[in-house]
Design an enzyme around this catalytic site. Sequence first.
Site, PDB file in Angstrom:
ATOM      1  CG  HIS A 186      -2.289   0.566   0.899  1.00 32.54           C
ATOM      2  ND1 HIS A 186      -2.988   1.353   1.764  1.00 32.54           N
ATOM      3  CD2 HIS A 186      -3.066   0.477  -0.208  1.00 32.54           C
ATOM      4  CE1 HIS A 186      -4.122   1.722   1.221  1.00 32.54           C
ATOM      5  NE2 HIS A 186      -4.196   1.206   0.017  1.00 32.54           N
ATOM      6  CG  HIS A 221      -0.687   1.295   9.975  1.00 29.55           C
ATOM      7  ND1 HIS A 221      -1.290   0.979   8.789  1.00 29.55           N
ATOM      8  CD2 HIS A 221       0.657   1.194   9.727  1.00 29.55           C
ATOM      9  CE1 HIS A 221      -0.361   0.704   7.870  1.00 29.55           C
ATOM     10  NE2 HIS A 221       0.824   0.822   8.423  1.00 29.55           N
ATOM     11  CG  MET A 256     -11.094   1.563  15.695  1.00 31.17           C
ATOM     12  SD  MET A 256      -9.819   2.668  15.046  1.00 31.17           S
ATOM     13  CE  MET A 256      -9.532   3.707  16.434  1.00 31.17           C
ATOM     14  CG  PHE A 258     -16.144   3.208   9.012  1.00 39.20           C
ATOM     15  CD1 PHE A 258     -16.991   3.254   7.916  1.00 39.20           C
ATOM     16  CD2 PHE A 258     -16.354   2.241   9.993  1.00 39.20           C
ATOM     17  CE1 PHE A 258     -18.047   2.353   7.807  1.00 39.20           C
ATOM     18  CE2 PHE A 258     -17.398   1.348   9.882  1.00 39.20           C
ATOM     19  CZ  PHE A 258     -18.256   1.396   8.791  1.00 39.20           C
ATOM     20  CG  HIS A 260      -7.489   5.013   3.386  1.00 39.61           C
ATOM     21  ND1 HIS A 260      -6.490   5.575   2.651  1.00 39.61           N
ATOM     22  CD2 HIS A 260      -7.040   3.805   3.797  1.00 39.61           C
ATOM     23  CE1 HIS A 260      -5.468   4.737   2.605  1.00 39.61           C
ATOM     24  NE2 HIS A 260      -5.779   3.659   3.291  1.00 39.61           N
ATOM     25  NE  ARG A 269      -6.890  -1.721   0.927  1.00 41.34           N
ATOM     26  CZ  ARG A 269      -6.103  -1.217   1.854  1.00 41.34           C
ATOM     27  NH1 ARG A 269      -4.949  -1.784   2.111  1.00 41.34           N
ATOM     28  NH2 ARG A 269      -6.447  -0.121   2.515  1.00 41.34           N
ATOM     29  CG  ASP A 311      -7.982  -2.607   8.655  1.00 37.84           C
ATOM     30  OD1 ASP A 311      -7.360  -3.601   8.254  1.00 37.84           O
ATOM     31  OD2 ASP A 311      -7.446  -1.516   8.913  1.00 37.84           O
ATOM     32  NE  ARG A 336       0.827  -3.676   3.385  1.00 38.43           N
ATOM     33  CZ  ARG A 336       0.015  -2.673   3.732  1.00 38.43           C
ATOM     34  NH1 ARG A 336       0.511  -1.630   4.359  1.00 38.43           N
ATOM     35  NH2 ARG A 336      -1.279  -2.694   3.426  1.00 38.43           N
ATOM     36  NE  ARG A 355      18.158  15.484   9.859  1.00 36.58           N
ATOM     37  CZ  ARG A 355      17.607  16.537  10.451  1.00 36.58           C
ATOM     38  NH1 ARG A 355      16.510  17.082   9.952  1.00 36.58           N
ATOM     39  NH2 ARG A 355      18.148  17.042  11.534  1.00 36.58           N
TER      40      ARG A 355
HETATM   41  N1  COA Z   1     -14.539   7.647  12.707  1.00 38.13           N
HETATM   42  C1  COA Z   1     -15.025   8.853  13.015  1.00 38.13           C
HETATM   43  N2  COA Z   1     -14.593   9.990  12.436  1.00 38.13           N
HETATM   44  C2  COA Z   1     -13.633   9.865  11.510  1.00 38.13           C
HETATM   45  C3  COA Z   1     -13.090   8.643  11.141  1.00 38.13           C
HETATM   46  C4  COA Z   1     -13.582   7.501  11.783  1.00 38.13           C
HETATM   47  N3  COA Z   1     -13.094   6.293  11.490  1.00 38.13           N
HETATM   48  N4  COA Z   1     -12.146   8.834  10.179  1.00 38.13           N
HETATM   49  C5  COA Z   1     -12.106  10.148   9.968  1.00 38.13           C
HETATM   50  N5  COA Z   1     -12.989  10.765  10.768  1.00 38.13           N
HETATM   51  C6  COA Z   1     -13.221  12.180  10.854  1.00 38.13           C
HETATM   52  C7  COA Z   1     -12.014  12.856  11.469  1.00 38.13           C
HETATM   53  O1  COA Z   1     -12.088  12.873  12.888  1.00 38.13           O
HETATM   54  C8  COA Z   1     -12.074  14.199  10.850  1.00 38.13           C
HETATM   55  O2  COA Z   1     -13.056  14.959  11.539  1.00 38.13           O
HETATM   56  P1  COA Z   1     -12.786  16.487  11.896  1.00 38.13           P
HETATM   57  O3  COA Z   1     -12.533  17.150  10.566  1.00 38.13           O
HETATM   58  O4  COA Z   1     -14.044  16.901  12.580  1.00 38.13           O
HETATM   59  O5  COA Z   1     -11.581  16.475  12.786  1.00 38.13           O
HETATM   60  C9  COA Z   1     -12.609  13.945   9.470  1.00 38.13           C
HETATM   61  O6  COA Z   1     -13.315  12.704   9.552  1.00 38.13           O
HETATM   62  C10 COA Z   1     -11.563  13.852   8.403  1.00 38.13           C
HETATM   63  O7  COA Z   1     -10.548  12.969   8.812  1.00 38.13           O
HETATM   64  P2  COA Z   1      -9.439  12.568   7.776  1.00 38.13           P
HETATM   65  O8  COA Z   1      -8.611  13.758   7.454  1.00 38.13           O
HETATM   66  O9  COA Z   1     -10.115  11.860   6.676  1.00 38.13           O
HETATM   67  O10 COA Z   1      -8.608  11.480   8.549  1.00 38.13           O
HETATM   68  P3  COA Z   1      -7.036  11.259   8.540  1.00 38.13           P
HETATM   69  O11 COA Z   1      -6.524  11.227   7.142  1.00 38.13           O
HETATM   70  O12 COA Z   1      -6.398  12.179   9.492  1.00 38.13           O
HETATM   71  O13 COA Z   1      -6.969   9.807   9.157  1.00 38.13           O
HETATM   72  C11 COA Z   1      -7.439   7.537   9.398  1.00 38.13           C
HETATM   73  C12 COA Z   1      -7.186   8.660   8.402  1.00 38.13           C
HETATM   74  C13 COA Z   1      -7.496   6.219   8.629  1.00 38.13           C
HETATM   75  C14 COA Z   1      -6.308   7.458  10.418  1.00 38.13           C
HETATM   76  C15 COA Z   1      -8.789   7.811  10.098  1.00 38.13           C
HETATM   77  O14 COA Z   1      -9.817   7.767   9.151  1.00 38.13           O
HETATM   78  C16 COA Z   1      -9.054   6.840  11.217  1.00 38.13           C
HETATM   79  O15 COA Z   1      -8.572   7.036  12.333  1.00 38.13           O
HETATM   80  N6  COA Z   1      -9.803   5.739  10.931  1.00 38.13           N
HETATM   81  C17 COA Z   1     -10.040   4.739  11.943  1.00 38.13           C
HETATM   82  C18 COA Z   1      -8.850   3.806  12.050  1.00 38.13           C
HETATM   83  C19 COA Z   1      -8.715   2.884  10.871  1.00 38.13           C
HETATM   84  O16 COA Z   1      -9.689   2.305  10.425  1.00 38.13           O
HETATM   85  N7  COA Z   1      -7.479   2.737  10.391  1.00 38.13           N
HETATM   86  C20 COA Z   1      -7.168   1.846   9.287  1.00 38.13           C
HETATM   87  C21 COA Z   1      -6.733   2.637   8.107  1.00 38.13           C
HETATM   88  S1  COA Z   1      -6.554   1.582   6.704  1.00 38.13           S
END
Ligand code: COA
Length: 374
Positions: A186, A221, A256, A258, A260, A269, A311, A336, A355
């Site tokens: 990825h 992650h 969790m 949801f 990306h 996927r 996930d 992975r 760096r």
């Molecule tokens: N549940 C609730 N709210 C969520 C969310 C989730 N799973 N994912 C994003 N949001 C919210 C954020 O809190 C943010 O809200 P805000 O603007 O009010 O602060 C908004 O949606 C935009 O977030 P975004 O910029 O898309 O997220 P990111 O790029 O910083 O983070 C992740 C991406 C994957 C870390 C994040 O979506 C997340 O923590 N998901 C849950 C963990 C997960 O499933 N990880 C596996 C990744 S493959």
Amino acid sequence: MAEKKLSGAGLRGQSAGETKLCTVGKSGSGLTYCGYDVSDLADNATFEEVAYLLFNGELPNQAQLDSYKAELLTHRDLPEALKTVLKLIPADAHPMDVMRTGCSFLGNLEPEVDFSEQHTASNRLLAAFPAIMCFWYKYSHDGVEINCMTDEDSIGGHFLKLLTGDAPSELHRKVMDVSLILYAEHEFNASTFTARVCASTLSDMYSCVTGAIGSLRGPLHGGANEAAMDMIQKFSSPADAKVQMAGMLERKEKIMGFGHAIYSDSDPRNVIIKAWSEKLGQEFGDSSLYDISVACEEYMWDTKKLFCNADFFHASAYYYMGIPTKLFTPIFVCSRLTGWAAHIMEQRSNNRIIRPSADYVGSEPRKVTVISQR
Ligand code: COA
């Protein structure tokens, strides 16, 4: 597939280097490995073919695949010293810590002396990871010292047989194989970037992979599939799922599985593993966990325009295959590893130490007051 807006935090949207291995959110269904769409690979290739592709840049022909799989078989068993270490790790240890220790300790026993050994070291880890996970799990939880060799031809089948002691069904073999393909690579995700940073110092394969496992361990992650499982198991029905999710969102909890960092409206996927999860639910004879997962997906999209990442439906799929929740993220490691090792090799092939700089936001320059006068 559109990418999200640029933002400084988390290096989002910034290119940190070049790769021939993968595109995310750029073409096809949204994820390609060496030019092949992940959905095409999931339909028409096996995980071993994908590993070969990532390590060599091309899919193997039959003779190449046969010889590659024969080589992997020779790397499956664990050295006695590693088994001794795994036996010392308690049952309540975090399984990702087990994988990290297993990888690191193997690097003590069979160090990668120079980069000419990088393919051997990668294949060794690829073949040995299922046994590292299952040997520890079965010993610490059931007091059983399993034989680390099985007659299963594929890595996915080998893992399932190590875990259950039985030959898996064709459906389970297939879904595990697809799952390993989906998780294989990825681009510059956090754990792969960790591996590349470590590789850029000219460190060894085992150190790079050990660091990557540490990054994958976090719930933002790799840990998301376990967290998703814990969540959906608490919902008694699709209607209950919607009520409870509304409360979670109100309390500003992260859901969790949801969202990306790169994909903006879907994770390619998800549709693949979701379809397999549905089939597994039918075979299992009780699809309630799948139905609850679908309700969560609908609710999150309708209320927040947030979509399932890879996930989310992995949670129900692994559950239906009888895999304990605590092993979900270690399976991700088994897969992975291929992406990590391929990136480590790519980094080494055209290396400059990684760096970056930082924007300083601390105190203005100041003088030290000696401690007696502070
Ligand atoms: N549940 C609730 N709210 C969520 C969310 C989730 N799973 N994912 C994003 N949001 C919210 C954020 O809190 C943010 O809200 P805000 O603007 O009010 O602060 C908004 O949606 C935009 O977030 P975004 O910029 O898309 O997220 P990111 O790029 O910083 O983070 C992740 C991406 C994957 C870390 C994040 O979506 C997340 O923590 N998901 C849950 C963990 C997960 O499933 N990880 C596996 C990744 S493959």
